[in-house]
Write an enzyme that holds these catalytic residues in place. Structure first.
Site, PDB file in Angstrom:
ATOM      1  N   HIS A 223       1.071  -1.483   0.001  1.00  0.00           N
ATOM      2  CA  HIS A 223      -0.137   0.114   0.153  1.00  0.00           C
ATOM      3  C   HIS A 223       0.945   0.941   0.296  1.00  0.00           C
ATOM      4  CE1 HIS A 223      -3.220   2.643   0.559  1.00  0.00           C
ATOM      5  NE2 HIS A 223      -3.590   2.431   1.701  1.00  0.00           N
ATOM      6  N   HIS A 263      -1.177   0.632 -11.560  1.00  0.00           N
ATOM      7  CA  HIS A 263      -1.769   0.778 -10.159  1.00  0.00           C
ATOM      8  C   HIS A 263      -3.199   0.196 -10.572  1.00  0.00           C
ATOM      9  CE1 HIS A 263      -4.622   3.312  -7.391  1.00  0.00           C
ATOM     10  NE2 HIS A 263      -2.758   3.449  -7.372  1.00  0.00           N
ATOM     11  N   ASP A 318       3.890   7.219  -6.874  1.00  0.00           N
ATOM     12  CA  ASP A 318       4.988   7.268  -6.300  1.00  0.00           C
ATOM     13  C   ASP A 318       6.392   7.293  -7.204  1.00  0.00           C
ATOM     14  OD1 ASP A 318       3.904   6.332  -4.140  1.00  0.00           O
ATOM     15  OD2 ASP A 318       3.110   4.616  -4.475  1.00  0.00           O
TER      16      ASP A 318
END
Ligand SMILES: CC(C)(COP(=O)(O)OP(=O)(O)OC[C@H]1O[C@@H](n2cnc3c(N)ncnc32)[C@H](O)[C@@H]1OP(=O)(O)O)[C@@H](O)C(=O)NCCC(=O)NCCS
Length: 381
Positions: A223, A263, A318
């Protein structure tokens, strides 16, 4: 009642929510209907918190009052700081220290056992959201061998955190960049940590429990945490003087995944990645240090040429957030705690929203264990 099993609850609808919507096919994220790009560029994190918690964007007067109330809750009890100090001295990981300290905060909230509706959740949530940066900054300061810095109520949520972390008031670009990163991470539909907080909230437990649970869920490598992986890769490339594209080729030849790509929901480039990429460019322009920008650009271009992006494995938030945090001088293992610091706003909003029309969340598992097992007393086994 259906017996269809959905592993990981993938695609299962469990609630209605007005808070955020993710369209992974076109790369769109909205909070209460507002596009994330507009909010990131035009609104402060405090405005976004107000939007999530109270349903609309604040007027200037509402924002002033809200921001002042939030800032007034920043101080934490000395006992909590002492615990944070002990955790830092014991070498505890930042997310685990944050989890422990957040749980402890409830001991100093007289209202913590009166969480019986969404409004009480928001009042407690305001205290939690205000205090998490104080806890995190104190932990980092102690780890660096420095004394914690007391919060400054005159600074913004983002500016005050950077101030408590470094002991110096941040410049406008750093404050604005960090504020933007907080907005980008504030909410993202029913992700694992948000659902964890909601499950806890659905028992009408206090929101300290929900946020503590959310932090636990976010700490897992599936996560939160990928931005730390990205930064570690960039540092590894730098330390080995390897060509970033060669690093990616080697990784893929070995069957490995590229952190910061792919993702579960987005099948195109994550809209938050676009905004952070732009921010990274601004930071590189103003500092003249383009190293991380050069590496990330080279990797993205190569993977785009290889058709990976077209296959839906595109840069996620990210891929750029680590480089942005690094440019702000934030240590790598603080990235996930900072994610928690921002996402706490979303967890609290979802818990409060759910509690307004609460139903205990209680799914079931298909039992696959033995039937009719014959009990044998201990002394005969
Ligand atoms: C985020 C993630 C877990 C989503 O995974 P998912 O939706 O479950 O997708 P899957 O794991 O089923 O992967 C689908 C395919 O894409 C590939 N893929 C996914 N992410 C990849 C990556 N980062 N690099 C290379 N290939 C990747 C898989 O190998 C798989 O290929 P295959 O079908 O040939 O086996 C995954 O993309 C990932 O591990 N990314 C890297 C970690 C990361 O950045 N996480 C942060 C997300 S915000």
């Amino acid at each position: 009642m259906t017996d269809e099993l959905k592993r990981g609850l993938e695609g299962v609808l469990v609630a209605e929510s007005d808070l955020s919507y993710v369209d992974g096919e076109v790369g769109k994220l909205v909070y209460r209907g507002y596009d994330i790009e507009d909010l990131a560029r035009g609104a402060s994190y405090e405005e976004v918190l107000y939007l999530l918690w109270h349903g609309s964007l604040p007027t200037a007067a509402e924002l002033d009052a809200f921001a002042a109330d939030l800032a007034a809750e920043r101080e934490v009890d000395d006992d909590v700081i002492e615990t944070v100090r002990a955790l830092a001295d014991a070498g505890e990981r930042p997310m685990a220290a944050l989890r422990t300290a957040t749980s402890m905060l409830s001991a100093y909230d007289d209202e913590a056992d009166e969480a019986d509706d969404g409004e009480a959740t928001i009042r407690q949530g305001r205290r939690i959201t205000a205090k998490i940066p104080t806890v995190l900054a104190a932990f980092e300061r102690v780890r660096q061998g420095a004394e914690p810095v007391a919060p400054d109520p005159d600074l913004s949520h983002a500016g005050n955190f950077l101030y408590m972390l470094t002991g110096t008031e941040p410049d406008a670009v750093s404050e604005e960049t960090f504020d933007m990163a907080l907005t980008l991470h504030a909410d993202h539909g029913l992700n694992a940590s948000t659902f964890t907080a909601m499950v806890i909230g659905s028992t009408m437990a206090d929101v300290y429990s929900g946020v503590t649970g959310g932090i636990g869920a976010l700490s897992g490598p599936l996560h939160g945490g990928a931005n730390q992986d990205v930064m570690e890769v960039l540092h590894e490339i730098d330390a080995s003087s390897k060509d970033p594209v060669q690093w990616v080729k080697d990784k893929r030849d070995g069957g490995g995944r590229i952190p910061g790509f792919g993702h579960r929901v987005y099948k195109v480039k994550d809209p938050r990645a676009n905004i952070l990429e732009e921010k990274l460019r601004d930071l590189a322009d103003s500092s003249g240090d383009t190293k991380w920008l050069d590496y990330t650009t080279a990797i993205e271009e190569y993977l785009t040429d290889q058709g990976l992006v077209e296959k839906g494995i595109a840069p996620n938030v990210d891929f750029y957030s680590g480089s942005v945090y690094d440019s702000l001088g934030i240590p790598v293992d603080m990235y996930t705690p900072i994610f928690a610091m921002s996402r706490a706003g979303g967890w609290i909003a979802h818990v409060a929203e759910y509690q307004e029309d609460n139903r205990l969340i209680r799914p079931r598992a298909r039992y696959t264990g033995p039937e009719d097992a014959e009990f044998v007393p201990l002394d005969e086994r």
